[in-house]
Design a protein around this motif. Structure first.
Motif, short mmCIF file in Angstrom:
data_model
loop_
_atom_site.label_atom_id
_atom_site.label_comp_id
_atom_site.label_asym_id
_atom_site.label_seq_id
_atom_site.Cartn_x
_atom_site.Cartn_y
_atom_site.Cartn_z
N THR A 141 -9.86 3.68 -3.56
CA THR A 141 -10.01 2.80 -2.39
C THR A 141 -9.99 1.34 -2.81
OG1 THR A 141 -11.30 4.49 -1.23
CG2 THR A 141 -11.49 2.22 -0.44
N ARG A 160 2.23 2.44 -3.32
CA ARG A 160 1.33 3.03 -4.31
C ARG A 160 0.55 4.23 -3.79
NH1 ARG A 160 -1.50 -1.51 -8.13
NH2 ARG A 160 0.19 -3.02 -8.20
N LEU A 161 0.57 4.45 -2.49
CA LEU A 161 -0.31 5.43 -1.88
C LEU A 161 -0.10 6.84 -2.43
CD1 LEU A 161 -2.55 5.84 0.16
CD2 LEU A 161 -0.81 6.14 1.94
N LEU A 220 -6.43 0.24 -3.73
CA LEU A 220 -5.56 0.05 -2.57
C LEU A 220 -5.93 -1.21 -1.78
CD1 LEU A 220 -5.23 3.74 -1.32
CD2 LEU A 220 -3.39 2.31 -2.20
N VAL A 262 0.84 -1.20 0.00
CA VAL A 262 0.00 0.00 0.00
C VAL A 262 0.87 1.24 0.00
CG1 VAL A 262 -1.67 1.34 1.34
CG2 VAL A 262 -1.94 -1.15 1.13
#
Length: 332
Positions: free
Chosen positions: A321, A302-303, A324, A299
């Motif tokens: 969302t 890529r966040l 993720l 996560v």
């Protein structure tokens, strides 16, 4: 050079808190506020040991807009409670700076008389930038103060229009302070704050403010008839008070005691506290899940990119969302 104080043992903490040793109590509160994992483990062991000694205090939340006179009110109310033989702890949530994270921690200077009393304990705690300005471990601090033998716990909020629900959900009695003539007594109803109240105190009803307080009180009492009851056994009260002179504070405490008797008689007090514990558990679960989610390597990788896509309109929050959670679920 600062010499680091050795950490107390679990037995030392327990003896000190139960014996109302103010220095040990302060250290125990610092322990539960710590973000260190070893401190957190010790803190929970301490709270488990002390749990049988908790639950006996009157838990009262106090909120109101800045300038309404919360600290002056708490100082005067606390002194009157000491006169009744009560032992009083004040948990004052200070606003943290959104830039530096620092806090003012000035409530001891604003409660000059109460802070000098041996049967009173004031703990200013920074809000820590948590939602609503509520200190992260206020509930644990409340338990420690109860185990130390304090009869009344007063939780004073920041009063910035946030966090009232969080405080109302951790106390038995929720008091909203309003200013006569400032529009707050009616504006608060629009904000929904008064829907959380067990009583509203129109403060600063002394001197030139007495006439305005009577008018505000009449307006409030009329408006309260249109609000739904928060508790089946309790009708919200509105009183004129003065934190400066103490007028109305004895009557207010009588209302708080009447509220306690009503909730005990109906069984609502036990049910309310049990629901507060359940809600507290789920709030901690939600907090831990979010931290676990954010810290997950897949996560975290890529966040930043996905947040940028949301900010620049390249994707929707629901789609972000889903992406993720898909990464989180696949990598787990």
């Amino acid at each position: 050079m600062t010499v680091k104080r050795p950490r107390l043992s679990l037995d030392d903490y327990e003896r000190g808190v139960r014996g109302r040793n103010r220095a040990v109590l302060a250290q125990a509160i610092t322990l539960v506020e710590s973000r260190n994992e070893s401190d957190a483990k010790l803190a929970q062991e301490l709270l488990t040991r002390l749990l049988p000694a908790t639950g006996g205090a009157r838990r009262v939340g106090v909120t109101g807009v800045p300038g309404v006179g919360k600290s002056t009110f708490v100082d005067e109310l606390g002194m009157r409670l000491l006169g009744r033989g009560k032992k009083v702890a004040v948990l004052a949530i200070d606003p943290s700076s959104t830039i530096s994270g620092g806090s003012i921690l000035g409530d001891k200077t604003r409660m000059a008389r109460l802070s000098l009393e041996p049967d009173a304990f004031i703990r200013p705690s920074p809000s820590g930038l948590t939602p609503g300005g509520i200190a992260r471990r206020t509930r644990e601090t409340m338990l420690l103060c109860e185990a130390a033998g304090f009869d009344v716990i007063l939780v004073e909020t920041v009063g910035v229009g946030q966090g009232e629900t969080a405080v109302a959900d951790m106390v038995d009695f929720f008091l909203v302070l309003a200013l006569a003539g400032a529009g707050d007594e009616l504006q608060g109803i629009k904000k929904g704050v008064l829907e959380l109240a067990d009583a509203i105190g129109v403060n600063k009803c002394d001197g030139d403010g007495a006439a305005r307080a009577r008018t505000a009180l009449a307006d409030l009492r009329a408006a309260l008839r249109y609000l739904p009851r928060r508790r089946p056994s309790w009708e919200v009260r509105a009183l004129a008070i003065s934190g400066q002179t103490g007028d109305g504070l004895d009557a207010l405490w009588d209302v708080i005691e009447e509220h306690r008797r009503a909730l005990e008689a109906s069984g609502e007090l036990g049910a309310m506290r049990a629901e507060q514990q359940r809600s507290w558990m789920w709030s901690l679960i939600a907090d831990r899940l979010e931290r676990t989610f954010r810290a997950h390597p897949a996560v975290a990788a890529r966040l930043a990119r996905i947040e940028a896509d949301v900010l620049h309109g390249r994707t929707t929050p629901p789609a972000a969302t889903d992406e993720l959670f898909e990464v989180f679920g696949t990598a787990t």
